[in-house]
Write a protein that holds these residues in place. Structure first.
Motif, PDB file in Angstrom:
ATOM      1  N   LEU A 107       1.015  -0.887   0.220  1.00 11.48           N
ATOM      2  CA  LEU A 107       0.017  -0.137   0.115  1.00 11.48           C
ATOM      3  C   LEU A 107       0.962   1.701  -0.092  1.00 11.48           C
ATOM      4  N   PHE A 108       0.105   2.316  -0.803  1.00 12.98           N
ATOM      5  CA  PHE A 108       1.669   3.284  -0.546  1.00 12.98           C
ATOM      6  C   PHE A 108       0.174   4.732  -0.480  1.00 12.98           C
ATOM      7  N   ALA A 109       1.161   5.493  -0.268  1.00 17.01           N
ATOM      8  CA  ALA A 109       0.257   7.033   0.371  1.00 17.01           C
ATOM      9  C   ALA A 109       0.856   7.963  -0.358  1.00 17.01           C
ATOM     10  N   ARG A 110      -0.349   9.148  -0.200  1.00 18.45           N
ATOM     11  CA  ARG A 110       0.787   9.241  -1.421  1.00 18.45           C
ATOM     12  C   ARG A 110       1.217  10.650  -0.518  1.00 18.45           C
ATOM     13  N   LEU A 111       2.197  11.468  -1.450  1.00 16.87           N
ATOM     14  CA  LEU A 111       3.072  12.452  -1.094  1.00 16.87           C
ATOM     15  C   LEU A 111       2.210  14.131   0.186  1.00 16.87           C
ATOM     16  N   LEU A 112       2.268  13.618   1.844  1.00 13.46           N
ATOM     17  CA  LEU A 112       1.776  14.921   2.209  1.00 13.46           C
ATOM     18  C   LEU A 112       1.926  15.244   3.375  1.00 13.46           C
ATOM     19  N   PRO A 113       2.235  16.499   3.738  1.00 14.13           N
ATOM     20  CA  PRO A 113       2.270  16.876   4.949  1.00 14.13           C
ATOM     21  C   PRO A 113       2.897  15.796   6.353  1.00 14.13           C
ATOM     22  N   CYS A 114       3.621  16.302   6.855  1.00 16.71           N
ATOM     23  CA  CYS A 114       4.171  14.763   7.266  1.00 16.71           C
ATOM     24  C   CYS A 114       2.525  14.096   9.132  1.00 16.71           C
ATOM     25  N   ASN A 115       2.163  15.679   9.455  1.00 11.01           N
ATOM     26  CA  ASN A 115       1.461  15.038  10.047  1.00 11.01           C
ATOM     27  C   ASN A 115      -0.212  15.022   9.568  1.00 11.01           C
ATOM     28  N   ALA A 116      -0.519  14.760   8.453  1.00  9.49           N
ATOM     29  CA  ALA A 116      -1.319  14.108   7.987  1.00  9.49           C
ATOM     30  C   ALA A 116      -1.889  13.097   8.315  1.00  9.49           C
ATOM     31  N   VAL A 117      -1.194  12.618   8.040  1.00  4.08           N
ATOM     32  CA  VAL A 117      -1.715  10.661   8.733  1.00  4.08           C
ATOM     33  C   VAL A 117      -0.523  10.460  10.020  1.00  4.08           C
ATOM     34  N   GLY A 118      -1.264   9.906  10.985  1.00  2.00           N
ATOM     35  CA  GLY A 118      -0.379   9.546  12.114  1.00  2.00           C
ATOM     36  C   GLY A 118      -0.755  10.306  12.802  1.00  2.00           C
ATOM     37  N   GLN A 119      -0.843  11.493  12.751  1.00  2.59           N
ATOM     38  CA  GLN A 119      -0.995  12.897  13.646  1.00  2.59           C
ATOM     39  C   GLN A 119      -2.683  13.531  14.260  1.00  2.59           C
ATOM     40  N   ALA A 120      -3.389  12.717  13.073  1.00  3.77           N
ATOM     41  CA  ALA A 120      -4.184  13.832  12.440  1.00  3.77           C
ATOM     42  C   ALA A 120      -5.127  14.529  14.458  1.00  3.77           C
ATOM     43  N   THR A 182       7.475  15.633  12.318  1.00  4.05           N
ATOM     44  CA  THR A 182       6.265  16.818  12.715  1.00  4.05           C
ATOM     45  C   THR A 182       6.522  17.277  11.341  1.00  4.05           C
ATOM     46  N   SER A 183       6.678  17.377  10.790  1.00  2.00           N
ATOM     47  CA  SER A 183       7.246  18.731  10.250  1.00  2.00           C
ATOM     48  C   SER A 183       7.719  17.997   8.448  1.00  2.00           C
ATOM     49  N   GLY A 184       7.279  18.349   6.678  1.00  2.00           N
ATOM     50  CA  GLY A 184       8.247  18.128   5.839  1.00  2.00           C
ATOM     51  C   GLY A 184       6.833  17.186   5.327  1.00  2.00           C
ATOM     52  N   MET A 185       7.229  16.671   3.594  1.00  2.00           N
ATOM     53  CA  MET A 185       6.722  15.715   3.699  1.00  2.00           C
ATOM     54  C   MET A 185       6.965  14.330   3.484  1.00  2.00           C
ATOM     55  N   SER A 295       8.488   4.597   5.072  1.00  2.00           N
ATOM     56  CA  SER A 295       8.863   5.719   4.562  1.00  2.00           C
ATOM     57  C   SER A 295       9.524   5.858   3.766  1.00  2.00           C
ATOM     58  N   MET A 296       9.331   6.788   2.561  1.00  2.00           N
ATOM     59  CA  MET A 296       9.991   6.227   1.004  1.00  2.00           C
ATOM     60  C   MET A 296      10.916   7.822   1.245  1.00  2.00           C
ATOM     61  N   LEU A 297      11.873   7.092   0.478  1.00  2.00           N
ATOM     62  CA  LEU A 297      12.895   8.843   0.147  1.00  2.00           C
ATOM     63  C   LEU A 297      12.137   9.639  -0.992  1.00  2.00           C
ATOM     64  N   PRO A 298      12.736  11.345  -0.470  1.00  2.00           N
ATOM     65  CA  PRO A 298      12.478  12.050  -2.069  1.00  2.00           C
ATOM     66  C   PRO A 298      11.883  11.709  -2.957  1.00  2.00           C
TER      67      PRO A 298
END
Ligand SMILES: O=C(O)CCC(=O)C(=O)O
Ligand SMILES: [Fe+2]
Length: 305
Positions: A107-120, A182-185, A295-298
């Motif tokens: 399963l792959f998640a889209r590139l998101l701000p770090c806090n969008a998944v797992g912190q909400a 907590t920050s970045g994509m 986590s995938m590398l950029p």
């Protein structure tokens, strides 16, 4: 030495074609296993939580995964005989696993701000974090924007909550932040591996050009059962660690880059008793599902030119 009869090996050691580019299935059966430990091996960057997932959370994740049908029968792919339709022992409603020749899902998640998944909703829900009935439902929001199934979002949220709550002297803050920045994509990848009976996984380092540092390995299966992970270093050092169902292993730094990890193919593991180190248990392998969260590398989520 006693054999743990609670953990029936429901399927024989059958062939499989694990497709992970960096981790092929282990070939031969390990006839003379070393005795594995239940204790965290002395490897820098390795953190082990033998009972991080409560049985309730464990069973809920399994039921949710089962409902998704990753391992459900596809008539054309069913190479297994009808004798293989016994109950798996994984829990209720796990019929999907019984007859399937498939053993892996990614399963792959889209590139998101770090806090969008797992912190909400991490800060306002104690316990399992599985209260999905709320009108204001951050898990649903995170699911919608990540592209991950709901169970995966909830599992990552739960892991974040429980691991961030671990004392810093047991899990240093910089390692927590590696896994849950907590920050970045961030683009997450989850891989589900289903092991039947004595199946193993070849020793490997997760692809260094694709996956970032900080990898979580979650184990699911009948209570008390598990598998032995073998960690090997180029120096020749080897550690055998028993991963019971409900456990979470975190690989970072040296443990992630300088040690290989794999699962010897065998139907019985020898495991040193936690209470009495002089006592060795023989634990029969049962069916096991592992969920690896990375986590995938950029840029690594883009395939091709
Ligand atoms: O099954 C496991 O716990 C290990 C899985 C693994 O190493 C991987 O997916 O890279
Ligand atoms: Fe791996």
């Amino acid at each position: 030495m006693d054999v743990d009869d609670d953990c029936d090996s429901l399927f024989g050691s059958s062939g499989s074609d694990r497709g992970d580019a960096d981790a092929g299935q282990c070939g031969g059966v390990d006839e003379q296993p070393q005795v594995a430990s239940r204790q965290t091996p002395p490897i820098a960057g390795l953190f082990f939580f033998p009972a991080l997932l409560s049985r309730e959370v464990h069973d809920r994740v399994l039921a949710q995964v089962s409902d998704c049908g990753y391992f459900s029968l596809d008539a054309d792919e069913d190479e297994r005989g009808s004798d293989d339709t016994e109950t798996t022992g994984l829990g209720d409603g796990k019929d999907a696993y019984d007859r399937s020749p498939r053993n892996q899902a990614m399963l792959f998640a889209r590139l998101l701000p770090c806090n969008a998944v797992g912190q909400a909703d991490a800060d306002n829900k104690a316990g399992t974090g599985y209260d999905s009935a709320e009108a204001d439902d951050p898990a649903a929001d995170a699911q919608a924007c990540s592209g991950l199934p709901r169970w995966a979002v909830e599992l990552i949220q739960h892991l974040r909550q429980t691991l961030m709550a671990v004392a810093d002297d047991q899990l240093p803050l910089d390692v927590k932040q590696l896994v849950f920045p907590t920050s970045g994509m961030l683009s997450r990848q989850l891989i589900l591996n289903l092991y039947r009976g004595g199946e193993g996984l070849a020793s490997h380092v997760d692809l260094v050009n694709r996956f970032a540092d900080g990898i979580l390995l979650c184990s699911f299966g009948p209570s008390g059962c598990g598998t032995v992970m073998e960690l090997t270093h180029a120096s020749g050092k080897v550690h055998q660690l028993f991963l019971p169902s409900g456990s979470v292993l975190l690989l970072s730094r040296e443990a992630r880059y300088e040690w290989k990890h794999g699962i010897p193919a065998r139907s019985i593991d020898l495991v040193r008793s936690a209470d009495d180190p002089g006592h060795v248990e023989a634990i029969a392998r049962s069916i096991r599902l592992s969920i690896t969260i990375r986590s995938m590398l950029p840029g690594a989520d883009i395939v091709g030119e």
